[in-house]
Scaffold this motif. Structure first.
Motif, PDB file in Angstrom:
ATOM      1  N   ASP A   1       0.876  -1.172   0.000  1.00  0.00           N
ATOM      2  CA  ASP A   1       0.000   0.000   0.000  1.00  0.00           C
ATOM      3  C   ASP A   1       0.907   1.215   0.000  1.00  0.00           C
ATOM      4  O   ASP A   1       1.500   1.561   1.025  1.00  0.00           O
ATOM      5  CB  ASP A   1      -0.885  -0.053   1.263  1.00  0.00           C
ATOM      6  N   THR A   2       1.056   1.881  -1.168  1.00  0.00           N
ATOM      7  CA  THR A   2       2.097   2.897  -1.296  1.00  0.00           C
ATOM      8  C   THR A   2       1.569   4.197  -1.882  1.00  0.00           C
ATOM      9  O   THR A   2       0.569   4.188  -2.620  1.00  0.00           O
ATOM     10  CB  THR A   2       3.260   2.378  -2.187  1.00  0.00           C
ATOM     11  N   CYS A   3       2.268   5.288  -1.558  1.00  0.00           N
ATOM     12  CA  CYS A   3       1.949   6.570  -2.180  1.00  0.00           C
ATOM     13  C   CYS A   3       2.680   6.709  -3.509  1.00  0.00           C
ATOM     14  O   CYS A   3       2.488   7.665  -4.242  1.00  0.00           O
ATOM     15  CB  CYS A   3       2.326   7.725  -1.255  1.00  0.00           C
ATOM     16  N   GLY A   4       3.565   5.764  -3.780  1.00  0.00           N
ATOM     17  CA  GLY A   4       4.226   5.733  -5.080  1.00  0.00           C
ATOM     18  C   GLY A   4       5.449   6.621  -5.216  1.00  0.00           C
ATOM     19  O   GLY A   4       6.144   6.589  -6.233  1.00  0.00           O
ATOM     20  N   HIS A   5       5.753   7.368  -4.188  1.00  0.00           N
ATOM     21  CA  HIS A   5       6.878   8.300  -4.286  1.00  0.00           C
ATOM     22  C   HIS A   5       8.138   7.610  -3.762  1.00  0.00           C
ATOM     23  O   HIS A   5       8.420   7.612  -2.567  1.00  0.00           O
ATOM     24  CB  HIS A   5       6.586   9.563  -3.484  1.00  0.00           C
ATOM     25  N   ALA A   6       8.873   6.988  -4.665  1.00  0.00           N
ATOM     26  CA  ALA A   6      10.086   6.286  -4.254  1.00  0.00           C
ATOM     27  C   ALA A   6      10.944   6.087  -5.505  1.00  0.00           C
ATOM     28  O   ALA A   6      10.408   6.001  -6.616  1.00  0.00           O
ATOM     29  CB  ALA A   6       9.733   4.941  -3.646  1.00  0.00           C
ATOM     30  N   PRO A   7      12.248   5.997  -5.324  1.00  0.00           N
ATOM     31  CA  PRO A   7      13.111   5.752  -6.493  1.00  0.00           C
ATOM     32  C   PRO A   7      12.705   4.438  -7.170  1.00  0.00           C
ATOM     33  O   PRO A   7      12.394   3.463  -6.479  1.00  0.00           O
ATOM     34  CB  PRO A   7      14.508   5.619  -5.873  1.00  0.00           C
ATOM     35  N   TRP A   8      12.704   4.427  -8.481  1.00  0.00           N
ATOM     36  CA  TRP A   8      12.256   3.236  -9.208  1.00  0.00           C
ATOM     37  C   TRP A   8      13.081   2.005  -8.847  1.00  0.00           C
ATOM     38  O   TRP A   8      12.547   0.890  -8.753  1.00  0.00           O
ATOM     39  CB  TRP A   8      12.264   3.495 -10.710  1.00  0.00           C
ATOM     40  N   GLU A   9      14.358   2.218  -8.599  1.00  0.00           N
ATOM     41  CA  GLU A   9      15.225   1.079  -8.272  1.00  0.00           C
ATOM     42  C   GLU A   9      14.700   0.365  -7.017  1.00  0.00           C
ATOM     43  O   GLU A   9      14.667  -0.861  -6.950  1.00  0.00           O
ATOM     44  CB  GLU A   9      16.674   1.536  -8.004  1.00  0.00           C
ATOM     45  N   ASP A  10      14.291   1.167  -6.027  1.00  0.00           N
ATOM     46  CA  ASP A  10      13.746   0.583  -4.797  1.00  0.00           C
ATOM     47  C   ASP A  10      12.437  -0.137  -5.095  1.00  0.00           C
ATOM     48  O   ASP A  10      12.186  -1.256  -4.645  1.00  0.00           O
ATOM     49  CB  ASP A  10      13.465   1.678  -3.749  1.00  0.00           C
ATOM     50  N   MET A  11      11.611   0.560  -5.857  1.00  0.00           N
ATOM     51  CA  MET A  11      10.295   0.029  -6.192  1.00  0.00           C
ATOM     52  C   MET A  11      10.440  -1.326  -6.872  1.00  0.00           C
ATOM     53  O   MET A  11       9.745  -2.298  -6.521  1.00  0.00           O
ATOM     54  CB  MET A  11       9.629   1.046  -7.124  1.00  0.00           C
ATOM     55  N   GLU A  12      11.330  -1.389  -7.830  1.00  0.00           N
ATOM     56  CA  GLU A  12      11.523  -2.593  -8.628  1.00  0.00           C
ATOM     57  C   GLU A  12      11.919  -3.788  -7.741  1.00  0.00           C
ATOM     58  O   GLU A  12      11.425  -4.905  -7.917  1.00  0.00           O
ATOM     59  CB  GLU A  12      12.623  -2.321  -9.657  1.00  0.00           C
ATOM     60  N   GLN A  13      12.803  -3.513  -6.776  1.00  0.00           N
ATOM     61  CA  GLN A  13      13.227  -4.551  -5.837  1.00  0.00           C
ATOM     62  C   GLN A  13      12.033  -5.164  -5.108  1.00  0.00           C
ATOM     63  O   GLN A  13      11.921  -6.378  -4.977  1.00  0.00           O
ATOM     64  CB  GLN A  13      14.169  -3.934  -4.771  1.00  0.00           C
TER      65      GLN A  13
ATOM     66  N   ARG B   1       3.076   4.225 -14.172  1.00  0.00           N
ATOM     67  CA  ARG B   1       3.190   3.722 -15.557  1.00  0.00           C
ATOM     68  C   ARG B   1       4.088   2.501 -15.602  1.00  0.00           C
ATOM     69  O   ARG B   1       3.781   1.508 -16.253  1.00  0.00           O
ATOM     70  CB  ARG B   1       3.796   4.807 -16.461  1.00  0.00           C
ATOM     71  N   ARG B   2       5.205   2.567 -14.876  1.00  0.00           N
ATOM     72  CA  ARG B   2       6.177   1.473 -14.941  1.00  0.00           C
ATOM     73  C   ARG B   2       5.640   0.191 -14.291  1.00  0.00           C
ATOM     74  O   ARG B   2       5.869  -0.907 -14.772  1.00  0.00           O
ATOM     75  CB  ARG B   2       7.469   1.892 -14.242  1.00  0.00           C
ATOM     76  N   ILE B   3       4.929   0.370 -13.149  1.00  0.00           N
ATOM     77  CA  ILE B   3       4.367  -0.818 -12.486  1.00  0.00           C
ATOM     78  C   ILE B   3       3.367  -1.497 -13.417  1.00  0.00           C
ATOM     79  O   ILE B   3       3.381  -2.720 -13.608  1.00  0.00           O
ATOM     80  CB  ILE B   3       3.662  -0.433 -11.163  1.00  0.00           C
ATOM     81  N   ALA B   4       2.517  -0.665 -14.039  1.00  0.00           N
ATOM     82  CA  ALA B   4       1.517  -1.217 -14.957  1.00  0.00           C
ATOM     83  C   ALA B   4       2.196  -1.901 -16.132  1.00  0.00           C
ATOM     84  O   ALA B   4       1.777  -2.972 -16.580  1.00  0.00           O
ATOM     85  CB  ALA B   4       0.582  -0.109 -15.440  1.00  0.00           C
ATOM     86  N   ALA B   5       3.267  -1.302 -16.600  1.00  0.00           N
ATOM     87  CA  ALA B   5       3.980  -1.877 -17.742  1.00  0.00           C
ATOM     88  C   ALA B   5       4.614  -3.220 -17.377  1.00  0.00           C
ATOM     89  O   ALA B   5       4.678  -4.141 -18.189  1.00  0.00           O
ATOM     90  CB  ALA B   5       5.049  -0.897 -18.244  1.00  0.00           C
ATOM     91  N   LEU B   6       5.064  -3.334 -16.126  1.00  0.00           N
ATOM     92  CA  LEU B   6       5.626  -4.607 -15.665  1.00  0.00           C
ATOM     93  C   LEU B   6       4.547  -5.698 -15.563  1.00  0.00           C
ATOM     94  O   LEU B   6       4.860  -6.878 -15.484  1.00  0.00           O
ATOM     95  CB  LEU B   6       6.229  -4.433 -14.269  1.00  0.00           C
ATOM     96  N   GLY B   7       3.301  -5.243 -15.468  1.00  0.00           N
ATOM     97  CA  GLY B   7       2.197  -6.200 -15.389  1.00  0.00           C
ATOM     98  C   GLY B   7       1.861  -6.631 -13.972  1.00  0.00           C
ATOM     99  O   GLY B   7       1.137  -7.601 -13.768  1.00  0.00           O
ATOM    100  N   VAL B   8       2.375  -5.924 -12.955  1.00  0.00           N
ATOM    101  CA  VAL B   8       2.007  -6.268 -11.576  1.00  0.00           C
ATOM    102  C   VAL B   8       0.574  -5.749 -11.324  1.00  0.00           C
ATOM    103  O   VAL B   8       0.302  -4.575 -11.578  1.00  0.00           O
ATOM    104  CB  VAL B   8       2.978  -5.619 -10.561  1.00  0.00           C
ATOM    105  N   PRO B   9      -0.322  -6.611 -10.843  1.00  0.00           N
ATOM    106  CA  PRO B   9      -1.708  -6.160 -10.603  1.00  0.00           C
ATOM    107  C   PRO B   9      -1.729  -4.931  -9.706  1.00  0.00           C
ATOM    108  O   PRO B   9      -1.045  -4.892  -8.664  1.00  0.00           O
ATOM    109  CB  PRO B   9      -2.358  -7.350  -9.910  1.00  0.00           C
ATOM    110  N   ILE B  10      -2.502  -3.950 -10.089  1.00  0.00           N
ATOM    111  CA  ILE B  10      -2.478  -2.680  -9.360  1.00  0.00           C
ATOM    112  C   ILE B  10      -3.898  -2.142  -9.182  1.00  0.00           C
ATOM    113  O   ILE B  10      -4.715  -2.225 -10.093  1.00  0.00           O
ATOM    114  CB  ILE B  10      -1.554  -1.659 -10.095  1.00  0.00           C
TER     115      ILE B  10
END
Lengths: 54, 307, 834
Positions: free
Chosen positions: B165-177, B213-222
């Motif tokens: 459950d995130t506000c989405g404000h984080a470096p993409w590298e962290d998010m991806e991990q 956009r990137r999470i959706a592109a990765l295909g992780v359910p959101i």
């Protein structure tokens, strides 16, 4: 002397005319109902407040 | 695991929750947030580190805390109850120990990954029977990305479903991990206009939207969680932009949860002896929310109210 | 057009009310006019806060009619004497037919009357003088009647007679009120009923009695031998059965006569006239002959319940109405199509109302505990047939639906869950819970069937017929399984076990030596010494209670007498015995109700940890603190409250002790024997004992003070002490065996409306139920976190620590937030925006 059998609310039993039911309509604060009390036909009804002459 | 990532700062763990994701869930509330939203409902979750916060209603003015505080950071106001001067407080917890009335409470426990997972595991049969799992919330979980990743990885190994459950404000590298071990993302979108976003939440929204956009592109359910805050984001233009944006993100989007503003946070600020910066009225009625639902339904498969 | 619009409007307003969770108004809008009239016409008989509602009066006609004949037959066998008195009551008590009603029978002479059963304990009878408001006008006259009754019955009641044969020391300890509760007599009792037998009809039973009597008389004319001597006592018992069965038939005929009179002379509405004639026909048919349709089966059932409550105070209502009436519903609604579903629902709804309106006087201390109900009437639903197949039927569904329409607080339902229950039935259970009824409670059928076989040796096919004998304990409804009286009068105040272990058997509250001297705890070497003392006190406490009840049970036929119950008990009819006579083949189904049980494990754990393991406090300090009722030891008390392990948190430290205590009790349960030579397992539940005993249990090591309410139920953790959430509670409770470690275990579970809303709510609840079943628990009941709970939490925050405000993205424990926000949340909760 007024007796129960002289009352409108008295209904004699088919199997025994000397006895019967005293049937009254009662409305209390919540519900309305008919009440039956077994009585003898010749019971003295002179002091009965619900007596209604036939 | 690196020792620094093996521990996290946890505010609360609530079991048998049903609002934050599918099935029965254990919600792990972490401490610390990058944003500073004026209407924030969990002010005890903002700071990254453990802190002592008073429950003013419990204070009996016994003064025990005053006598044990080595830095004179505690003051007890006759009317307002205990106050803590953060600039002086060293979080030594002497006052918390001294207070037998739960008027001074430590928020933020340092917990190991194992400790958190052990507690989450307790309800495993419930997750299996209901399709539930763990939800990491906050604060902002992405303020502790390594810890979140480690907890989720461990939960997954146990066969426990994971949600972020995130506000989405984080470096993409962290998010991806973290996403590598996430089954479902619940992603806040508060405001499409970056200036407005900065004004009410302290940061612009560029990184947030890009991450979405990137999470959706990765295909992780959101799922997108959208607070409706009167006087801040509650405009038709904002909803149109948000709906359009989400609508273009593709199949990974499961739906939108609208979260109408409610004033319950005011009571918490009061309990903590803080001023609530956004005492915005009594909340929203069904009629207020109805047009927003319709608007989103044009772009996403499912819209719920209240999460 | 007008009509269809109106319906749509009604439907939409009902939807809106549902969204706002205003269930009473939903019910009001969706039920039939008849049910609406009957529901609103009910005089509420349960006392609120110990007080009866204005207008409720004690019925004095009943005891006067009774005593007239009773005295006339003085000197006859007690069952015969009572049969004459009861028959006189049934022939003469005023009867009434309420407008719109279809099911007849009431205990008392008017709808606002409650009956007083005065044949139990004369000590309790005296309390009637202190009653305000319920003595009928003119008060002076009524008080004189009551005084005459009390004068006559003083020394003649069942318990008065029992007291003369009890061991005097036992009697004093029992009467102290500190160790147990209840009256070991069937004057205050409840009985299982075998409707397979009863539905043969009273005439068939009368024929059976007749045959037995003839047979016996023949034997008495024959060869003199010791064998025939007991037969002399049997004849008056059979005669008593004849008298009450015939009186029961005449009682029904009185209703038939009144209904006909009304149809012929009073009623102008042709539809109602039809109904009255149908009522007349029904009451002429039953209970004399077997029922042929749903109205007759419900009417037969209700007459039996009414008749048995003229005989004695039946505090519970063991029943399985869906199973009994299901075939008649099926015949009328599905096969013959004689009744529509709506018409059937009217009958079922009225069945609940007719039951709900039953009122029996209880002394103030007892009714304070009953929280607004007359007795703990738990009807059993669902379950399996004797062959193990699913027993749920259309009547199960109809009762659940009717319950949501009439919303009565009594009777409630206990649902026998098993893996073959269909989804549609589970949904009906869920709807009742979601509508905030607080019932059905869910019972784990396979576990309880096994339990019933384990403890009493009932054959499994018989065990599968079980009903709730009272709130919790399953009892088969078969010839030898039926329980005629309340063997659970052995109701133990279990907190005394640990209290006495810490005080050398002395009771510091009532100031007398109660239990055995088990030694000064200061001299105990280790925890095992303390535990040993606890075991001795536990055994002593159970022994004295069980001894008393056993004696009460064997003496009951001599001291009280049950002509009517005997007449509907196959084994009593067959043998010419009183139904309560344990020698007639009764298999026994006794249990000790364990009030205030969980305090034992929590107290033992606190001492084990702080005194023996950590040596943080000495036993001396603990005893000083307890003797001072913790006054002056507040810091220490809070340490014991907060930092000692507490049951219900999935913490092995205390959970293992709980299991150990239960296993000690189970061992002892097999040593205690009932008059039928069967076991006495423990059944932890509280009803309201936690309040009743608040001033009778001294300070305890779990941090409780004298006067504080005890934990609120069965094996439920202390309020606010289950800090690890609901699944931790389930797991703690899953650590002992619900078949062999006791009789049944009450568990309360709080759910919030948001957890139950919509389809998701149902799926979640089902998942919860699956987990509950997987862990092998035998009982769970759900209380909704509604505005009433939240209001209570505002008043008593320390007991509601675990109530969480469930709003997405918002984290708060209810009691932590300010009053104003709490009020706001209550408003939202009720409005359904939460």
């Amino acid at each position: 002397m007024a007796t129960c059998k002289d009352c409108k609310g008295f209904f004699a039993r088919e199997d025994d005319q000397d006895r019967g039911d005293c049937v009254m309509r009662v409305t209390d604060p919540r519900q309305a109902y008919y009440k039956a009390v077994p009585v003898e036909a010749d019971k003295d009804a002179s002091k009965c407040s619900s007596f209604r002459k036939r | 695991m690196h020792p620094e990532t093996a521990f996290g700062v946890v505010n609360d763990i609530q079991r048998m929750c049903t609002c934050d994701g599918p099935g029965f869930r254990t919600v792990v509330f972490l401490k610390g947030c990058y944003l500073n939203c004026r209407w924030c409902h969990n002010p005890e979750g903002k700071r990254r580190y453990p802190e002592v916060i008073p429950f003013v209603g419990n204070c009996v003015r016994c003064g025990e805390c005053l006598s044990v505080c080595p830095t004179a950071a505690v003051a007890v106001d006759d009317e307002l109850g205990p106050r803590i001067d953060r600039s002086l407080c060293s979080t030594c917890l002497q006052c918390v120990r001294a207070c037998t009335h739960d008027a001074l409470v430590l928020w933020g426990r340092i917990m190991s990954v194992e400790q958190v997972v052990a507690e989450v595991e307790q309800d495993k049969t419930l997750y299996v029977n209901s399709g539930g799992g763990v939800t990491i919330s906050g604060g902002e979980p992405m303020a502790q990305p390594d810890f979140v990743r480690a907890v989720m990885e461990a939960c997954r190994k146990q066969g426990i479903g994971t949600a972020l459950d995130t506000c989405g404000h984080a470096p993409w590298e962290d998010m991806e991990q973290v996403l590598r071990f996430t089954d479902l993302v619940m992603f806040d979108i508060k405001q499409m206009d970056t200036h407005e976003h900065r004004q009410y939440s302290g940061v612009g929204n560029e990184l947030i939207l890009e991450n979405a956009r990137r999470i959706a592109a990765l295909g992780v359910p959101i799922r997108f969680r959208i607070p409706i805050i009167p006087g801040s984001n509650d405009s038709r233009r904002n909803w149109e932009r948000a709906a359009g944006f989400i609508g273009r993100l593709g199949n990974a989007v499961l739906g939108v949860d609208l979260l109408p503003y409610h004033p319950f946070a005011g009571g918490k600020y009061q309990a903590f002896g803080m001023d609530y910066p956004y005492p915005g009225g009594e909340g929203l009625s069904d009629d207020d929310v109805a047009p927003v639902i319709d608007l989103f339904l044009e772009h996403v498969p499912e819209v719920t109210v209240g999460g | 057009m007008g009509q269809s619009t109106a319906r749509t409007e009604k439907e939409s307003s009902v939807e809106e009310l549902k969204n706002r969770r205003e269930w009473w108004f939903v019910a009001e809008k969706t039920r039939s006019k008849r049910l609406d009239y009957l529901r609103k016409g009910v005089w509420k008989k349960g006392a609120i806060g110990g007080n009866y509602a204005p207008g409720i009066k004690i019925d004095l006609t009943f005891p006067q009619l009774f005593i007239d004949k009773w005295q006339e037959h003085e000197g006859e066998a007690i069952m015969l004497q009572k049969a004459h008195a009861l028959a006189h009551v049934l022939d003469n008590i005023p009867i009434f037919i309420t407008d719109n009603s279809q099911i007849m029978g009431y205990i008392g002479s008017a709808p606002h009357n409650i009956v007083w059963h005065w044949q139990g304990i004369s000590m309790v009878n005296e309390e009637i003088y202190n009653e305000e408001g319920i003595i009928p006008e003119p008060e002076e006259e009524s008080l004189e009647i009551l005084a005459n009754l009390n004068d006559y019955w003083g020394g003649r009641t069942a318990v008065d007679k029992l007291a003369r044969v009890l061991d005097p020391e036992d009697a004093v300890k029992f009467m102290s009120g500190a160790i147990g509760w209840g009256t070991p007599t069937s004057a205050a009792t409840y009985s299982t009923k075998d409707f397979d037998y009863i539905f043969k009809g009273f005439e068939a039973i009368l024929a059976e009695v007749e045959e037995r009597m003839e047979e016996t008389e023949e034997k008495l004319q024959g060869n003199p031998s010791p064998e025939i001597l007991p037969l002399y006592d049997k004849l008056p018992r059979w005669e008593a059965m004849q008298i009450v069965l015939e009186a029961g038939i005449r009682y029904a005929e009185r209703y038939a006569r009144l209904a006909r009179t009304l149809a012929e002379h009073f009623e102008s509405d042709p539809e109602r006239r039809e109904e009255l004639l149908r009522i007349a026909e029904t009451c002429e048919r039953v209970p004399a002959k077997p029922p042929r349709n749903l109205q007759e089966s419900l009417q037969f059932d209700h007459f039996v319940q009414v008749l048995s409550r003229y005989e004695t105070f039946e505090g519970a209502w063991p029943h399985r109405p869906d199973y009994i009436h299901g075939p008649y519903y099926d015949k009328d609604v599905n096969q013959d199509k004689r009744l529509s579903k709506e018409e059937a629902l009217d009958l079922v709804g009225e069945h609940l109302i007719r039951t709900h309106e039953v009122g029996i006087f209880a002394p103030k201390w007892a009714r304070e505990g009953l929280q607004g109900i007359t007795g703990t009437w738990v009807w059993t639903m669902g379950g399996v047939k004797p062959d193990g197949s699913d027993a749920c039927n259309d009547m199960t569904v109809a009762y659940m639906q009717a319950a949501r329409l009439v919303r009565v607080s009594n009777p409630t339902f206990g649902f026998r869950w098993h893996p073959k229950v269909k989804d549609e039935v589970m949904r009906e259970c869920f709807e009742c819970i979601r509508h905030g009824l607080g019932y059905p409670s869910m019972r784990n059928d396979p576990v309880l069937v096994a339990n019933t076989v384990h403890w009493y040796g009932h054959p499994v096919e018989e065990a599968r017929t079980w009903v709730h004998q009272a709130c919790m304990s399953p009892c088969p409804t078969t010839k030898y399984g039926c329980q005629p009286m309340r063997m659970a009068s052995a109701t133990a105040n279990c907190a005394k076990m640990i209290e006495y272990a810490l005080h050398d058997g002395y009771d510091p509250v009532v100031n007398m030596q109660m239990g055995p001297k088990t030694g000064d705890p200061r001299e105990f070497k280790d925890f095992e010494d303390l535990f040993g003392a606890w075991v001795k006190q536990m055994e002593w406490l159970r022994n004295i209670l069980v001894r008393t009840v056993n004696l009460g049970r064997v003496k009951d036929p001599e001291f009280f007498g049950r002509p009517f119950l005997s007449a509907i008990y196959e084994r009593a009819v067959e043998t010419g015995t009183d139904a309560c006579d344990p020698s007639n083949g009764d298999r026994g189904n006794a249990w000790v109700t364990g009030f205030t049980w969980v305090e034992n494990a929590d107290s033992l754990a606190a001492i084990k940890k702080f005194v023996y393991d950590e040596k943080k406090y000495t036993m001396d300090e603990v005893l000083d603190a307890l003797n001072a009722n913790w006054v002056g030891y507040e810091e220490m008390r809070l340490d014991f409250v907060k930092n000692a392990p507490k049951w219900g948190n999935d913490d092995d430290y205390v959970d293992d002790l709980m299991v150990r205590c239960l296993r000690e009790v189970s061992r002892h349960s097999k040593e205690n024997r009932c008059p039928s030579n069967n076991t006495w397992p423990l059944l932890p539940e509280n009803v309201s004992g936690n309040i009743h005993y608040a001033n009778l249990v001294g300070a305890l090591p779990n941090g409780r003070r004298l006067g504080d309410a005890l934990y609120d139920g069965g094996i439920s953790p202390g309020p606010g002490l289950d800090k690890k959430g609901p699944t931790a509670v389930l797991k703690s409770c899953g650590k002992f065996d619900h078949v062999t470690d006791g009789r049944a275990f009450l568990l309360n579970q709080r759910l919030s409306p948001t957890q139950l809303s919509g389809e998701k709510g149902y799926q979640l609840w089902k998942a919860y139920m699956k987990t509950w079943a997987d862990l092998g628990l035998d009982h769970v009941q759900f209380n909704m976190v509604d505005d009433a709970t939240l209001r209570a939490a505002q008043k008593d925050p320390e007991k509601y620590q675990e109530v969480i405000v469930r709003v997405a993205g918002y984290s708060a424990h209810f009691v932590d937030i300010s009053r104003k926000t709490q009020d706001n949340i209550i408003q939202r909760t009720v409005q359904g925006l939460g």
